[in-house]
Design an enzyme around this catalytic site. Structure first.
Site, PDB file in Angstrom:
ATOM      1  N   LYS A 205      11.403 -14.108 -13.556  1.00  0.00           N
ATOM      2  CA  LYS A 205      11.027 -12.950 -14.372  1.00  0.00           C
ATOM      3  C   LYS A 205       9.871 -13.300 -15.290  1.00  0.00           C
ATOM      4  CE  LYS A 205      12.453 -10.301 -12.742  1.00  0.00           C
ATOM      5  NZ  LYS A 205      13.409 -10.214 -11.695  1.00  0.00           N
TER       6      LYS A 205
ATOM      7  N   ASN B 185      -0.904   1.266   5.796  1.00  0.00           N
ATOM      8  CA  ASN B 185      -0.075   0.266   5.125  1.00  0.00           C
ATOM      9  C   ASN B 185       0.412  -0.688   6.204  1.00  0.00           C
ATOM     10  OD1 ASN B 185       1.750  -1.192   3.581  1.00  0.00           O
ATOM     11  ND2 ASN B 185       3.314   0.412   3.593  1.00  0.00           N
ATOM     12  N   GLY B 186       0.246  -1.997   5.981  1.00  0.00           N
ATOM     13  CA  GLY B 186       0.705  -2.966   6.976  1.00  0.00           C
ATOM     14  C   GLY B 186      -0.451  -3.838   7.441  1.00  0.00           C
TER      15      GLY B 186
ATOM     16  N   GLU C 151      16.303 -17.066 -11.909  1.00  0.00           N
ATOM     17  CA  GLU C 151      15.915 -15.679 -12.166  1.00  0.00           C
ATOM     18  C   GLU C 151      15.133 -15.569 -13.483  1.00  0.00           C
ATOM     19  OE1 GLU C 151      15.580 -13.165 -10.562  1.00  0.00           O
ATOM     20  OE2 GLU C 151      15.718 -11.412 -11.847  1.00  0.00           O
TER      21      GLU C 151
ATOM     22  N   ARG D 143       4.399   0.362  -6.445  1.00  0.00           N
ATOM     23  CA  ARG D 143       4.468  -0.558  -5.307  1.00  0.00           C
ATOM     24  C   ARG D 143       3.503  -1.728  -5.467  1.00  0.00           C
ATOM     25  NH1 ARG D 143       6.460   2.677  -0.764  1.00  0.00           N
ATOM     26  NH2 ARG D 143       5.281   1.464   0.721  1.00  0.00           N
TER      27      ARG D 143
ATOM     28  N   HIS E 238      16.814 -35.926 -12.618  1.00  0.00           N
ATOM     29  CA  HIS E 238      16.207 -36.321 -11.344  1.00  0.00           C
ATOM     30  C   HIS E 238      14.743 -35.888 -11.260  1.00  0.00           C
ATOM     31  CE1 HIS E 238      20.131 -37.589  -9.952  1.00  0.00           C
ATOM     32  NE2 HIS E 238      20.599 -36.467 -10.469  1.00  0.00           N
TER      33      HIS E 238
ATOM     34  N   CYS F 131       0.825  -1.207   0.000  1.00  0.00           N
ATOM     35  CA  CYS F 131       0.000   0.000   0.000  1.00  0.00           C
ATOM     36  C   CYS F 131       0.860   1.258   0.000  1.00  0.00           C
ATOM     37  CB  CYS F 131      -0.870   0.031   1.247  1.00  0.00           C
ATOM     38  SG  CYS F 131      -1.865  -1.438   1.460  1.00  0.00           S
TER      39      CYS F 131
ATOM     40  N   GLU G 266       6.502 -13.892 -13.367  1.00  0.00           N
ATOM     41  CA  GLU G 266       5.859 -12.773 -12.676  1.00  0.00           C
ATOM     42  C   GLU G 266       5.256 -11.745 -13.625  1.00  0.00           C
ATOM     43  OE1 GLU G 266       8.213 -10.468  -9.898  1.00  0.00           O
ATOM     44  OE2 GLU G 266       9.964 -10.549 -11.167  1.00  0.00           O
TER      45      GLU G 266
ATOM     46  N   LYS H  73       5.751  -4.130  -5.229  1.00  0.00           N
ATOM     47  CA  LYS H  73       7.185  -3.863  -5.414  1.00  0.00           C
ATOM     48  C   LYS H  73       7.950  -4.133  -4.131  1.00  0.00           C
ATOM     49  CE  LYS H  73      10.879  -2.341  -7.502  1.00  0.00           C
ATOM     50  NZ  LYS H  73      11.546  -3.384  -8.323  1.00  0.00           N
TER      51      LYS H  73
ATOM     52  N   TRP I 162      -3.048  -2.588  -1.526  1.00  0.00           N
ATOM     53  CA  TRP I 162      -2.705  -3.947  -1.950  1.00  0.00           C
ATOM     54  C   TRP I 162      -3.382  -4.858  -0.939  1.00  0.00           C
ATOM     55  CZ3 TRP I 162       0.000  -8.253  -0.124  1.00  0.00           C
ATOM     56  CH2 TRP I 162       0.391  -9.180  -1.097  1.00  0.00           C
TER      57      TRP I 162
HETATM   58  O1  M6R Z   1      13.122  -5.035  -2.202  1.00  0.00           O
HETATM   59  P1  M6R Z   1      13.671  -6.441  -2.152  1.00  0.00           P
HETATM   60  O2  M6R Z   1      14.881  -6.627  -2.995  1.00  0.00           O
HETATM   61  O3  M6R Z   1      13.869  -6.925  -0.747  1.00  0.00           O
HETATM   62  O4  M6R Z   1      12.516  -7.334  -2.787  1.00  0.00           O
HETATM   63  C1  M6R Z   1      12.633  -8.727  -2.806  1.00  0.00           C
HETATM   64  C2  M6R Z   1      11.611  -9.347  -3.712  1.00  0.00           C
HETATM   65  O5  M6R Z   1      10.314  -9.006  -3.295  1.00  0.00           O
HETATM   66  C3  M6R Z   1      11.787  -8.918  -5.173  1.00  0.00           C
HETATM   67  O6  M6R Z   1      13.067  -9.191  -5.646  1.00  0.00           O
HETATM   68  C4  M6R Z   1      10.754  -9.643  -6.050  1.00  0.00           C
HETATM   69  O7  M6R Z   1      11.041 -10.997  -6.114  1.00  0.00           O
HETATM   70  C5  M6R Z   1      10.725  -9.017  -7.442  1.00  0.00           C
HETATM   71  N1  M6R Z   1       9.356  -8.896  -7.872  1.00  0.00           N
HETATM   72  C6  M6R Z   1      11.457  -9.818  -8.457  1.00  0.00           C
HETATM   73  O8  M6R Z   1      11.393  -9.272  -9.725  1.00  0.00           O
END
Ligand code: M6R
Length: 605
Positions: free
Chosen positions: A481, A98-99, A477, A27, A500, A2, A484, A600, A74
């Site tokens: 990517k 937020n929280g 990674e 965010r 395996h 949020c 997501e 974010k 959020w």
């Molecule tokens: O702000 P941070 O690097 O701690 O965030 C960690 C993850 O939330 C962040 O890397 C997330 O996996 C991204 N969406 C990846 O693209």
């Protein structure tokens, strides 16, 4: 997570709140709303969905006021409906949050027993009722707010309006960050400096436990024990609040292209180009027993790559663990180890908790962060910032390569401190690192051919990424990517694991992306490629010129990235997988910068 904005202003507030909320969109959110004092009466406008829905509501029902609060939500407790969107109003109080208020269920039961009626399923609404209840006993706003805060447990940032208290905003921070902005006869509260960027560059960051009462000309800040305190006012550099896409369609696309510069700035901070030394201040690696990295998501993967390099070059044991797991088991921590929190935002709740766990065990702590005013940065003994500029796209790209750049510099410095390399080798490795941004730029130039591949990959239901050594981490990674932002199911595997289990997934419809520069693992990766092709698998082979020469025939596509030293190959091979995910998402028409359900910065567990 949020986003919060509050303005005690002198100009029409609705447009300003929306402007700020647009800067908080990155965010991640699924509904939005604003509330304002209109002639002493609270009014609000809310809408599920994107900010354009809220703007449409405002166009039909304008809000004429100069003081107000705004929120991007959020969803945690309750679906993203209008009724659950913030601000929540009870009696004289409007609140954005937020929280998570962890004890909301018992507070709600208590308030309902006292006759209070709830309109939403959120945890937040209890705050509005509690504060309204406290005000109804005759307490002054600040006293009532303090009494309310004492009843709450959990992590929260709050911003509050009280009807009849024109031109006053109350705010509190217990966990998620909150900043106070100082204008000319105006005061602002925001989740971060970006939200305040259009209004002021004079900002104080609240400490955990702080609360504040802001009026036109001052903000009185109180700490957790209620003592009035002064928090330093910092001047935020323009570069830290720039949020322009330039000629790019999406922030992610821009951020991929920003990487050569972001890495260059980061590398420049950790090497001395004149002496050819790696310069990692604050830690003597010669006496360290081990390193414990805690992180989430992409930052965790950057830590995995770091582990390969540090252990290989410096013979220093490194553990990397997902912060959400680490914090809830009983890891055997020893004071002789260094804890490194890796976090772009510096606010990820799990990373912060794991990091505090390490600090409590007496470990020295270091933070590799992009947000240098973040909680993790402020709590660390040593801060090693990345210098890639604000990252707005939810999918992390330039922060990742900047994090890996710092890891490489650490590996070189640790190898030197532990006498595993001599001065000449250190200088060679530093030169390799300094050259990396140029190679990243060359890899980005592969975009045209990757776009074509993306058209094919976009048709897939499942995609498998394989690699060995640091490329096994990069395979994770690549899969992260892709899933997501394009919502295609993708898995990353160490290629040696293929037989395996994952080989059962291989069929003609599942593209297999193999990351294999011509390094000591190449032959084995090439064998895996043959095994996949023998079973009808469609291989996209991402390699370098020597790898392309030695690759077994039959790959559907070979992508030839520039040749690089193994020290930096993870940096160079990042761009192709990022571009692939990006263009697949574009082909699929997905919301690249704000993928569904994602935030974010994940400031709740
Ligand atoms: O702000 P941070 O690097 O701690 O965030 C960690 C993850 O939330 C962040 O890397 C997330 O996996 C991204 N969406 C990846 O693209």
């Amino acid at each position: 997570m949020c986003g919060i904005i509050g303005i005690v202003g002198t100009k029409p507030v609705a447009e300003r709140l929306i402007e700020s909320l647009k800067r908080l969109e990155y965010r991640g959110y699924d509904s939005a709303g604003i509330a304002a004092q209109v002639n002493g009466v609270l009014e609000r406008r809310r809408a599920p969905g994107k900010l354009r829905e809220l703007e449409a509501v405002l166009a039909a029902h304008p809000l004429n006021a100069t003081t107000g609060i705004g929120h991007t939500r959020w969803a945690t407790h309750g679906a993203p409906t209008e009724a659950n969107a913030h601000p929540h109003i009870a009696g004289r109080v409007a609140v954005v949050h937020n929280g998570i208020i962890e004890n909301f269920a018992e507070l709600k039961a208590e308030l309902q027993a006292a006759g209070r009626v709830f309109e939403s399923q959120t945890d937040t609404e209890v705050v509005a009722h509690l504060l309204d209840q406290a005000l109804s006993t005759g307490l002054e706003p600040l006293e009532a707010f303090e009494a309310t805060l004492k009843r709450l447990s959990g992590a929260f940032a709050l911003c509050v309006l009280i009807s009849g208290e024109d031109d006053v905003i109350l705010a509190a921070r217990n966990g998620p960050p909150l900043a106070v902005g100082y204008g000319q006869g105006e005061m602002f509260i925001g989740s971060d400096g970006l939200a305040l960027g259009p209004f002021t560059n004079r900002v104080s960051y609240l400490e955990d436990g702080d609360h504040v009462i802001a009026t036109h000309d001052r903000a009185r800040i109180f700490n957790a024990s209620g003592t009035e305190v002064v928090r330093e006012i910092k001047t935020v550099p323009a570069s830290a609040v720039l949020m322009e896409k330039g000629n790019y369609r999406h922030f992610m696309e821009k951020e991929i292209h920003d990487q050569p510069e972001g890495c260059q700035r980061t590398i420049a901070a950790y090497v001395d180009t004149l002496t050819g030394r790696a310069t990692i201040a604050g830690v003597d690696f010669s006496t360290l027993e081990r390193i414990q990295i805690v992180a989430c998501g992409t930052s965790y993967i950057a830590g995995m790559i770091g582990r390969y390099l540090i252990e290989q070059l410096a013979d220093l044991p490194v553990d990397v663990e997902i912060a959400s797991e680490f914090r809830y088991r009983q890891p055997a921590l020893r004071p002789g180890a260094l804890a490194i929190a890796m976090s772009q935002s510096g606010e990820t709740a799990d990373t912060l908790a794991a990091f505090r766990h390490c600090a409590a065990a007496g470990m020295k702590t270091a933070a590799i962060v992009n947000a240098t005013e973040s909680t993790i940065a402020r709590e660390a003994d040593v801060v090693w910032p990345i210098h890639c500029g604000p990252e707005i796209g939810v999918a992390s790209t330039k922060a990742f390569t900047a994090q890996v750049s710092v890891m490489i510099a650490i590996a070189i410095a640790a190898a030197r401190d532990r006498n595993r390399i001599d001065a000449a080798e250190e200088q060679r490795l530093v030169r390799v690192l300094i050259e990396a941004p140029r190679l990243i730029a060359e890899a980005i130039n592969l975009e045209g051919s990757i776009k074509d591949i993306a058209v094919e990959i976009a048709k897939a239901r499942d995609v498998l990424f394989l690699g060995r050594g640091p490329m096994s981490a990069l395979a994770l990674e690549g899969a992260l990517k892709l899933k997501e932002i394009s919502y295609i199911h993708a898995e990353g595997y160490a290629a040696g694991e293929l037989k395996h289990g994952p080989i059962a997934l291989v069929d003609e419809a599942t593209p297999i992306i193999i990351l294999a520069p011509y390094d000591s693992w190449f032959e084995k990766s090439a064998s895996n490629m043959s095994e996949v092709m023998a079973r009808g698998g469609q291989v996209v082979f991402i390699t370098d010129p020597d790898g392309a020469k030695h690759a077994p025939a039959g790959a559907r596509v070979v992508v030839t990235a520039p040749a690089s030293d193994p020290l930096v190959s993870a940096l160079v091979m990042s761009a192709p997988i990022q571009l692939l995910a990006y263009h697949v998402a574009v082909v699929k028409g997905a919301d690249v910068d704000q993928p569904r359900n994602l935030a974010k910065s994940v400031t709740v567990e």
